[in-house]
Design a protein around this motif. Structure first.
Motif, short mmCIF file in Angstrom:
data_model
loop_
_atom_site.label_atom_id
_atom_site.label_comp_id
_atom_site.label_asym_id
_atom_site.label_seq_id
_atom_site.Cartn_x
_atom_site.Cartn_y
_atom_site.Cartn_z
N THR A 1 39.04 28.12 43.39
CA THR A 1 37.99 28.92 44.00
C THR A 1 37.88 30.23 43.22
O THR A 1 38.81 30.60 42.49
N PRO A 2 36.77 30.96 43.33
CA PRO A 2 36.69 32.25 42.64
C PRO A 2 37.82 33.20 43.04
O PRO A 2 38.34 33.94 42.19
N PHE A 3 38.20 33.19 44.31
CA PHE A 3 39.27 34.09 44.76
C PHE A 3 40.60 33.72 44.12
O PHE A 3 41.30 34.58 43.56
N THR A 4 40.99 32.44 44.20
CA THR A 4 42.27 32.03 43.62
C THR A 4 42.27 32.18 42.10
O THR A 4 43.31 32.46 41.51
N GLN A 5 41.11 32.02 41.48
CA GLN A 5 41.04 32.18 40.03
C GLN A 5 41.31 33.62 39.62
O GLN A 5 42.09 33.88 38.70
N VAL A 6 40.71 34.56 40.33
CA VAL A 6 40.95 35.98 40.04
C VAL A 6 42.41 36.35 40.32
O VAL A 6 43.07 37.03 39.52
#
Length: 308
Positions: free
Chosen positions: A145-150
């Motif tokens: 997800t964008p959150f886990t990627q960041v």
């Protein structure tokens, strides 16, 4: 015409592995040249022992590089390159610890044991950072997800910075007098890296896809036994088991229940014949010597159910 993605990825992985091997070869040559220069222009203080340690260090690095090259096909390409860079940094730190002269302003002369322990700590810190990166990327790929990627990339960056901040004082401890602010930053970065490391598995556990529960294979259903005619099903006993009495006698037990409204399998009086008091005949007794099929006048034993 589009090129398949898998050949492109395989070519990219092969390129990264070749780059890693060239990095190892270049590092080995450069380290050897630098050590030779130190031997020629350096002081004569314990030069034989340092040269012997340098040979051991180069041999260990070559063995680690060969091991990484053999394990590279079973690893991601980026991890093979990162592992080789880690070993190059370990080689550089080991060479510095071997040939770094003692400062004249030092209050004590550091022993070889202290430098060897510092070298082992450097290896431990860098390898733990590499292992942390591998586990973080593996956990991130389970649920992207964008959150886990960041969070993953920020955490990996913090871990790399933390590793360098620990390696620098271990390598140059005799020359550096670090202020307390430096160690405060080390502790703060360690806390942030720990938080980021815990966030990704927690998000995966809360929102990630659940693994399907493996169920035991269902047992094969056996066919229900029948009368001796092979068609009429036997009645059911109160405990759910078949009533085997009709198979032998043609009449169900008093406590059994029929599966279907089927008349009991019993002999029928011929049409037009006068009614006889003894009709229908009773089931043959084992002690009576009737020449009936089966064993002593009884039908043959029921067939075994087919096995799956």
């Amino acid at each position: 015409m589009t090129v398949p993605e898998r050949p492109q990825r395989a070519a990219s992985d092969s390129t990264l592995i070749r780059v890693a091997l060239w990095v190892a070869i270049a590092a080995l040559v450069v380290a050897a040249v630098v050590c030779v220069v130190w031997v020629l222009v350096g002081t004569d203080n314990d030069i034989v022992g340092r040269a012997f340690l340098t040979i051991l260090l180069l041999a260990a690095f070559a063995g680690a590089a060969l091991l990484d090259a053999r394990l590279a096909p079973r690893r991601p390409a980026w991890f093979a390159l990162a592992s080789m860079i880690t070993w190059v940094l370990i080689l550089l730190a080991g060479a510095i610890l071997i040939w770094l002269p003692t400062p004249y302003s030092s209050y004590y002369y550091p022993s070889g044991v202290e430098r060897f322990v510092a070298f082992l700590l450097i290896v431990l810190v860098l390898q733990l950072a590499l292992l942390h990166t591998r586990l973080m990327v593996k956990a991130h790929l389970r649920f992207v997800t964008p959150f886990t990627q960041v969070v993953t990339f920020v955490t990996i960056g913090l871990v790399v910075v933390l590793a360098f901040m620990l390696v620098i004082p271990l390598t140059f401890s005799e020359y550096l007098d670090l202020p307390s602010l430096y160690w405060r930053l080390v502790v703060a970065i360690a806390i942030l890296a720990a938080v980021g490391t815990a966030l990704v598995p927690l998000v995966n556990a809360l929102f990630g896809p659940k693994r399907p529960v493996r169920q035991a294979p269902a047992a094969a259903l056996q066919p229900w036994p029948t009368y001796a005619d092979g068609v009429t099903p036997l009645p059911v006993m109160p405990d759910g088991s078949p009533d085997w009495n009709p198979y032998y006698t043609g009449y169900p037990s008093t406590v059994s229940q029929a599966i279907a409204p089927v008349a009991p399998h019993a002999p029928v009086q011929p049409p037009g014949a006068p009614h006889q008091p003894g009709w229908p005949p009773a089931a043959p007794h084992p002690e009576q010597g009737h020449a009936a099929p089966g064993y002593e006048g009884y039908p043959p034993p029921p067939p075994l159910p087919p096995r799956s």
